[in-house]
Design an enzyme around this catalytic site. Structure first.
Site, PDB file in Angstrom:
ATOM      1  N   TYR A  56      57.996  -7.008  57.309  1.00  0.00           N
ATOM      2  CA  TYR A  56      57.003  -7.015  58.383  1.00  0.00           C
ATOM      3  C   TYR A  56      56.808  -8.464  58.834  1.00  0.00           C
ATOM      4  O   TYR A  56      56.224  -9.283  58.123  1.00  0.00           O
ATOM      5  CB  TYR A  56      55.670  -6.456  57.912  1.00  0.00           C
ATOM      6  CG  TYR A  56      55.656  -4.983  57.584  1.00  0.00           C
ATOM      7  CD1 TYR A  56      56.641  -4.130  58.075  1.00  0.00           C
ATOM      8  CD2 TYR A  56      54.651  -4.432  56.798  1.00  0.00           C
ATOM      9  CE1 TYR A  56      56.623  -2.774  57.771  1.00  0.00           C
ATOM     10  CE2 TYR A  56      54.620  -3.081  56.509  1.00  0.00           C
ATOM     11  CZ  TYR A  56      55.607  -2.262  56.989  1.00  0.00           C
ATOM     12  OH  TYR A  56      55.581  -0.914  56.689  1.00  0.00           O
ATOM     13  N   GLY A 211      47.979   5.434  66.454  1.00  0.00           N
ATOM     14  CA  GLY A 211      46.998   5.288  67.521  1.00  0.00           C
ATOM     15  C   GLY A 211      46.889   6.466  68.461  1.00  0.00           C
ATOM     16  O   GLY A 211      45.899   6.594  69.195  1.00  0.00           O
TER      17      GLY A 211
END
Length: 333
Positions: A56, A211
């Site tokens: 990441y 989301g």
């Protein structure tokens, strides 16, 4: 905050964990200072599991977690850090494969320990199954790290039932990290029952479908070029239209229950079993606080039935990843 136990070897966690990926990568620009503040707010609220991956931001996310924990002496002892490894990326950020060879496992962990500024990683897991390496070899190598004290627990990520059985026969497995939400329920048929048979917990990521079922997504939402949701099958075109209809159905139920859409989506995941921890990928303190509000309610059988009618299994439009990424998932085979 109450706790849940992941795996028969006793990894204890709060019901909600904090997924830190979006603070550094894949969701477009992020405010690093706000990310650190969100980690601090999570710990103050009783969150005990921080999830990251060594790829990441090519290590940037681990460094962010290090900075957050170093800023407040004593915080490291309050949390378990879960690290995924094996994802290979080029200097342009492109994904170029996976490497879960035993020698690579030991190399990856050395760098993660250094970046995190810690002497151990609480849960260490391959991000994906490496098709060129038997899972027994990968898990065996992590087992050696457990014996040496560098790792406390072994986890898995996005693997299917057969791979779970093979891994568990090699070394005790604490948990399986896998996508699980109202829009992604594929684990219910075979994977979740096998985990429960073997005493393996589940850390569910994508509980808000990145989301999409947060209640804050709209068709007009702009997405940066480096936000992978711009290429997600569920977040665009006719699929997005259909999925937002589901969100509005869920909103009606949420409002009747006195909850936000995000809260009822998280609460639904938590209601699926005490062996499940929900990872919330909040990048901001306000979004974290909203998600933690899911802990303040208990969904009744009637509530769960209404949720099921609003968003039945299999109702999501589009796959959860691009076809090339779906092909890499052992969990989808």
């Amino acid at each position: 905050m109450t706790t849940r136990t992941l795996g028969s070897n006793g990894l204890v966690s709060a019901p909600i964990g904090l997924g830190c990926m979006g603070m550094s990568d894949l969701y477009g620009p992020a405010d690093e200072a706000e990310g650190v503040a969100t980690i601090h707010a999570a710990i103050d609220a009783g969150v005990t599991l921080l999830d990251t991956g060594d790829f990441y931001g090519m290590g940037a996310n681990e460094l962010l977690i290090r900075d957050a924990l170093r800023a407040r002496p004593g915080d490291r002892d309050k949390v378990a850090i879960s690290v995924k490894f094996g994802g290979l990326r080029g200097p342009d950020g492109a994904w170029i494969g996976y490497d879960a060879r035993p020698v690579a496992v030991k190399n990856f962990v050395a760098y993660s320990l250094k970046r995190l500024g810690t002497d151990h990683i609480d849960v260490y897991r391959p991000a994906r199954l490496d098709p060129a390496v038997p899972v027994e070899e990968t898990v065996g190598a992590i087992g050696e790290l457990v014996t040496a004290g560098y790792v406390r627990h072994i986890g898995l990520s996005e693997v299917g039932a057969e791979t779970i059985r093979r891994a568990a026969a090699t070394h005790p497995i604490a948990d399986l990290q896998i996508e699980y939400s109202l829009l992604s329920r594929g684990i219910e048929t075979e994977i979740l029952p096998v985990c429960r048979e073997l005493g393996i917990g589940v850390t569910a990521y994508g509980v808000l479908a990145r989301g999409l079922i947060s209640g804050h997504w709209s068709k007009e939402r702009p997405m940066a070029a480096d936000d992978f949701r711009a290429h997600s099958p569920r977040h665009g075109g006719a699929n997005l239209d259909a999925n937002l209809v589901l969100v509005e159905r869920l909103r009606e139920v949420a409002e009747e229950c006195g909850m936000s859409v995000a809260q009822i989506a998280v609460a639904w995941v938590l209601a699926q079993g005490d062996d499940i921890v929900a990872l919330v990928g909040a990048r901001r303190r306000d979004r974290l606080a909203e998600a933690l509000g899911a802990l303040d309610v208990t969904l009744s059988a009637d509530d769960l039935a209404r949720i099921e009618r609003a968003v039945p299994a299999g109702a999501a439009a589009g796959d959860r990843y691009h076809p090339t990424q779906m092909a890499m998932l052992d969990s989808e085979r």
